[in-house]
Write a protein that holds these residues in place. Structure first.
Motif, PDB file in Angstrom:
ATOM      1  N   GLU A 177      50.277  34.755  37.150  1.00  0.00           N
ATOM      2  CA  GLU A 177      51.389  35.645  37.495  1.00  0.00           C
ATOM      3  C   GLU A 177      51.828  36.467  36.277  1.00  0.00           C
ATOM      4  N   PRO A 178      50.919  37.189  35.623  1.00  0.00           N
ATOM      5  CA  PRO A 178      51.276  37.847  34.360  1.00  0.00           C
ATOM      6  C   PRO A 178      52.226  39.025  34.527  1.00  0.00           C
ATOM      7  N   THR A 179      52.311  39.609  35.717  1.00  0.00           N
ATOM      8  CA  THR A 179      53.176  40.778  35.902  1.00  0.00           C
ATOM      9  C   THR A 179      54.362  40.482  36.811  1.00  0.00           C
ATOM     10  N   SER A 180      54.596  39.205  37.127  1.00  0.00           N
ATOM     11  CA  SER A 180      55.647  38.875  38.086  1.00  0.00           C
ATOM     12  C   SER A 180      57.036  39.232  37.594  1.00  0.00           C
ATOM     13  N   SER A 181      57.254  39.214  36.279  1.00  0.00           N
ATOM     14  CA  SER A 181      58.584  39.508  35.738  1.00  0.00           C
ATOM     15  C   SER A 181      58.671  40.905  35.140  1.00  0.00           C
ATOM     16  N   LEU A 182      57.679  41.757  35.401  1.00  0.00           N
ATOM     17  CA  LEU A 182      57.670  43.098  34.826  1.00  0.00           C
ATOM     18  C   LEU A 182      58.120  44.127  35.849  1.00  0.00           C
ATOM     19  N   ASP A 183      58.860  45.132  35.385  1.00  0.00           N
ATOM     20  CA  ASP A 183      59.223  46.229  36.267  1.00  0.00           C
ATOM     21  C   ASP A 183      57.984  47.054  36.585  1.00  0.00           C
ATOM     22  N   VAL A 184      58.100  47.923  37.595  1.00  0.00           N
ATOM     23  CA  VAL A 184      56.907  48.574  38.141  1.00  0.00           C
ATOM     24  C   VAL A 184      56.199  49.461  37.123  1.00  0.00           C
ATOM     25  N   SER A 185      56.954  50.176  36.286  1.00  0.00           N
ATOM     26  CA  SER A 185      56.296  51.069  35.337  1.00  0.00           C
ATOM     27  C   SER A 185      55.577  50.274  34.249  1.00  0.00           C
ATOM     28  N   VAL A 186      56.208  49.209  33.757  1.00  0.00           N
ATOM     29  CA  VAL A 186      55.562  48.378  32.743  1.00  0.00           C
ATOM     30  C   VAL A 186      54.423  47.577  33.372  1.00  0.00           C
ATOM     31  N   GLN A 187      54.590  47.160  34.627  1.00  0.00           N
ATOM     32  CA  GLN A 187      53.511  46.471  35.329  1.00  0.00           C
ATOM     33  C   GLN A 187      52.270  47.339  35.361  1.00  0.00           C
ATOM     34  N   GLN A 188      52.433  48.598  35.717  1.00  0.00           N
ATOM     35  CA  GLN A 188      51.292  49.511  35.775  1.00  0.00           C
ATOM     36  C   GLN A 188      50.680  49.689  34.392  1.00  0.00           C
ATOM     37  N   GLN A 189      51.526  49.747  33.366  1.00  0.00           N
ATOM     38  CA  GLN A 189      51.037  49.879  31.989  1.00  0.00           C
ATOM     39  C   GLN A 189      50.212  48.664  31.592  1.00  0.00           C
ATOM     40  N   VAL A 190      50.697  47.468  31.923  1.00  0.00           N
ATOM     41  CA  VAL A 190      49.988  46.239  31.558  1.00  0.00           C
ATOM     42  C   VAL A 190      48.688  46.117  32.344  1.00  0.00           C
ATOM     43  N   LEU A 191      48.703  46.472  33.630  1.00  0.00           N
ATOM     44  CA  LEU A 191      47.477  46.408  34.423  1.00  0.00           C
ATOM     45  C   LEU A 191      46.420  47.365  33.877  1.00  0.00           C
ATOM     46  N   ARG A 192      46.846  48.562  33.494  1.00  0.00           N
ATOM     47  CA  ARG A 192      45.895  49.509  32.895  1.00  0.00           C
ATOM     48  C   ARG A 192      45.350  48.961  31.580  1.00  0.00           C
ATOM     49  N   LEU A 193      46.236  48.345  30.803  1.00  0.00           N
ATOM     50  CA  LEU A 193      45.805  47.751  29.539  1.00  0.00           C
ATOM     51  C   LEU A 193      44.769  46.661  29.781  1.00  0.00           C
ATOM     52  N   LEU A 194      45.047  45.756  30.738  1.00  0.00           N
ATOM     53  CA  LEU A 194      44.100  44.687  31.036  1.00  0.00           C
ATOM     54  C   LEU A 194      42.764  45.247  31.515  1.00  0.00           C
ATOM     55  N   ALA A 195      42.815  46.286  32.353  1.00  0.00           N
ATOM     56  CA  ALA A 195      41.579  46.897  32.849  1.00  0.00           C
ATOM     57  C   ALA A 195      40.804  47.569  31.714  1.00  0.00           C
ATOM     58  N   ASP A 196      41.511  48.262  30.818  1.00  0.00           N
ATOM     59  CA  ASP A 196      40.841  48.927  29.689  1.00  0.00           C
ATOM     60  C   ASP A 196      40.189  47.914  28.756  1.00  0.00           C
ATOM     61  N   LEU A 197      40.909  46.841  28.451  1.00  0.00           N
ATOM     62  CA  LEU A 197      40.360  45.802  27.575  1.00  0.00           C
ATOM     63  C   LEU A 197      39.155  45.122  28.212  1.00  0.00           C
ATOM     64  N   GLN A 198      39.213  44.940  29.519  1.00  0.00           N
ATOM     65  CA  GLN A 198      38.081  44.337  30.208  1.00  0.00           C
ATOM     66  C   GLN A 198      36.853  45.241  30.116  1.00  0.00           C
ATOM     67  N   ALA A 199      37.063  46.540  30.339  1.00  0.00           N
ATOM     68  CA  ALA A 199      35.944  47.479  30.262  1.00  0.00           C
ATOM     69  C   ALA A 199      35.407  47.592  28.837  1.00  0.00           C
ATOM     70  N   ARG A 200      36.293  47.510  27.838  1.00  0.00           N
ATOM     71  CA  ARG A 200      35.909  47.692  26.447  1.00  0.00           C
ATOM     72  C   ARG A 200      35.206  46.465  25.880  1.00  0.00           C
ATOM     73  N   TYR A 201      35.730  45.277  26.201  1.00  0.00           N
ATOM     74  CA  TYR A 201      35.235  44.051  25.568  1.00  0.00           C
ATOM     75  C   TYR A 201      34.513  43.106  26.534  1.00  0.00           C
ATOM     76  N   GLY A 202      34.472  43.445  27.805  1.00  0.00           N
ATOM     77  CA  GLY A 202      33.801  42.573  28.767  1.00  0.00           C
ATOM     78  C   GLY A 202      34.536  41.270  29.020  1.00  0.00           C
ATOM     79  N   ILE A 203      35.874  41.278  28.945  1.00  0.00           N
ATOM     80  CA  ILE A 203      36.659  40.060  29.156  1.00  0.00           C
ATOM     81  C   ILE A 203      36.676  39.710  30.639  1.00  0.00           C
ATOM     82  N   ALA A 204      36.523  38.432  30.940  1.00  0.00           N
ATOM     83  CA  ALA A 204      36.646  37.948  32.318  1.00  0.00           C
ATOM     84  C   ALA A 204      38.072  37.453  32.529  1.00  0.00           C
ATOM     85  N   TYR A 205      38.598  37.695  33.733  1.00  0.00           N
ATOM     86  CA  TYR A 205      39.953  37.259  34.061  1.00  0.00           C
ATOM     87  C   TYR A 205      39.938  36.336  35.278  1.00  0.00           C
TER      88      TYR A 205
END
Length: 536
Positions: free
Chosen positions: A442-470
């Motif tokens: 539940e990493p975004t459960s306590s985040l407001d919608v704009s920060v949630q979108q920012q964090v989701l984009r960050l997680l997606a970018d890091l996954q694409a860049r470093y091949g991280i599995a979630y």
């Protein structure tokens, strides 16, 4: 006539003003929502009504039934708290006393304000737990907060707040930790009690769907000021401020890239079974199977979403995969070809840097005695001893910036941040090591919608860049749809359905999955009719 009038409220800590000239009113039976990003002053404004901000300097006035609460004595305020004005806190783990059972804590409110006997209060506590949707309420009333899931703790907090049928209920992110089916139940319950008791509600939330269909009026806060307030339909149809328009536009959308389905899995688990021993008296216990015969495979750069109601075994399974569960775990768990289920703790330690976790409750997982710099940099100091102190500090600053926090905050402690900011610190702590696998509970459960979108984009970018599995555990199906390549649906410790996310969510085969999707649609589109539903 207004039940509550907040006039030119100012709140300052150590001379620094965090709420500046905020004014709003709430009529009897009205539902008013405050929205805004983390740190905008929403929660501080709400806590001011009950004078719960520690070491705060107040200005302005807060009139409840015509009497200024800022001028009342502390003894007089204790009579108001919990009876006339009650509050559902955002983080139940910090609001509930860890030394008392859930039932005792609810009963205490009833005995103090309603004068009930201990026996009558205990029976009423069980009824309230049952009403908020907690399974086995008699048993859960005897449980301590740490023995409940995050969603169950939140429901217990809601039961406590509603115990004395307050005239004003302050709800600070009341559905944050709840799955979609329970969200609907809680909103129906709030609507039902609001109608029956003509109870006013001050809702603080980042869930704009909830605001749109629950609140009569909405106030938008930014940087400690109330920049816009209007009837809900009017604000959503024609927001005046650019900041409000940005909030309304911040909704999850597809973020994941395709992965190689033929690649060898990074993690593979077979027939995982997690068993807890439930105490019954001093000398007896019975086994409770929290996860039963679950097999999982996760590829490099892939996201596996796990959904299900609270208590379905999602978090227990995730912790078991990382060898962090307190349960007895049976089955085989392999990480990058190594059987970690059979490893000793010392042998597993070098792999810890490659397997990180972001917990659901950031306040409980962040040490209150350490600064942000120490918290985020701890893993670097342990797993990358070649780094100098200056190198660690720079890596911490970069990690904080990636999750939207300034490096100037490194000397602060967790209690000095809002709930959303604390969650971003927890995410930075996990990301700073650039691991191969991250468990996101539940990493975004306590985040407001704009920060949630920012964090989701960050997680997606890091996954694409470093091949991280979630391994992404969430009750928000919109987030799962945006982030997960594959989804696993759990109920009562078992997997009831799994497959490619787009296929499962578009055409679910199992009745339970269909019910989750129906509840999600109801929560996001039809919550306005929740007040017309029957009792929960």
């Amino acid at each position: 006539m207004s039940l509550l009038q907040v006039r030119n409220l100012q709140v300052a800590f150590d001379g620094q003003r965090v709420v500046d000239d905020v004014s709003f009113s709430i009529a009897p039976g009205e539902k008013f929502a405050l929205v805004g990003e983390s740190g905008s002053g929403k929660t501080v404004s709400a806590l001011s009504i009950l004078r719960l901000n520690q070491d705060a300097a107040y200005g302005g006035s807060i009139l409840f039934d015509g009497e200024d609460l800022l001028q009342r004595s502390e003894a007089a305020m204790r009579a108001v708290r919990g009876k006339d004005v009650a509050m559902i806190f955002q983080e139940p783990m910090t609001a509930l006393n860890p030394l008392f059972t859930i039932g005792n804590q609810i009963a205490e409110v009833l005995m103090l304000h309603e004068g009930l006997s201990s026996k009558a209060a205990a029976l009423r506590a069980v009824e309230l737990l049952d009403k908020t949707g907690i399974p086995e309420p008699q048993r859960r009333a005897l449980s301590y907060p740490h023995q409940l899931s995050g969603g169950q703790r939140q429901r217990a907090m809601i039961a406590m707040a509603l115990a004395c049928k307050p005239r004003l209920l302050i709800a600070d992110e009341p559905t944050t930790a709840l799955d979609v089916t329970i969200q609907v139940q809680i909103v129906e319950l709030l609507n039902q009690l609001q109608r029956e008791e003509n109870m006013a509600v001050l809702m603080i939330t980042h869930d704009l769907n909830l605001v749109r269909h629950f609140a009569d009026r909405v106030g938008v806060m930014e940087k400690g000021r109330l920049i816009e307030a209007a009837p809900t339909a009017e604000l959503f149809a024609a927001p005046r401020e650019a900041y409000t328009r940005k909030l309304l536009a911040s909704q999850p959308h597809q973020l994941v890239n395709t992965v190689d389905a033929a690649a060898a899995p990074l993690m593979h688990a077979e027939n995982v079974r997690c068993i807890f021993d439930i105490k019954q008296g001093w000398f007896k216990s019975r086994p409770f199977v929290a996860v039963d015969d679950v097999s999982v495979s996760i590829g490099r750069g892939e996201t596996l979403g796990i959904v299900g109601e609270s208590g379905s075994g999602k978090s227990t399974l995730g912790l078991a995969l990382l060898r962090l569960s307190a349960a007895r775990v049976d089955g085989r768990i392999a990480f990058d070809g190594s059987d970690i289920a059979a490893m000793s703790s010392s042998a597993l330690r070098p792999l810890r840097a490659r397997m990180q976790v972001v917990f659901q409750d950031p306040f409980a997982s962040l040490s209150p005695r350490r600064t942000v710099e120490q918290i985020v940099g701890e893993g670097l100091a342990l797993h990358q001893p070649q780094l100098t102190a200056a190198g660690i500090r720079q890596a911490v600053a970069d990690g904080l910036q990636e999750v939207g926090l300034s490096s100037e905050l490194m000397s602060r402690y967790p209690h000095e941040f809002s709930g959303g900011q604390r969650q971003r610190i927890a995410i930075a702590r996990a990301l700073v090591l650039k691991p191969d696998l991250i468990l996101l509970d539940e990493p975004t459960s306590s985040l407001d919608v704009s920060v949630q979108q920012q964090v989701l984009r960050l997680l997606a970018d890091l996954q694409a860049r470093y091949g991280i599995a979630y391994v992404f555990i969430s009750h928000d199906l919109a987030v799962i749809k945006a982030m997960a390549h594959r989804v696993m649906v759990m109920k009562d410790g078992k997997v009831v359905e799994q497959g490619v996310t787009s296929e499962v969510l578009a055409q679910p085969k199992q009745a339970y999955t269909q019910r989750l999707l129906q509840a999600s649609t109801y929560a996001s589109m039809d919550m306005g009719r929740a007040g017309e539903a029957g009792p929960v």
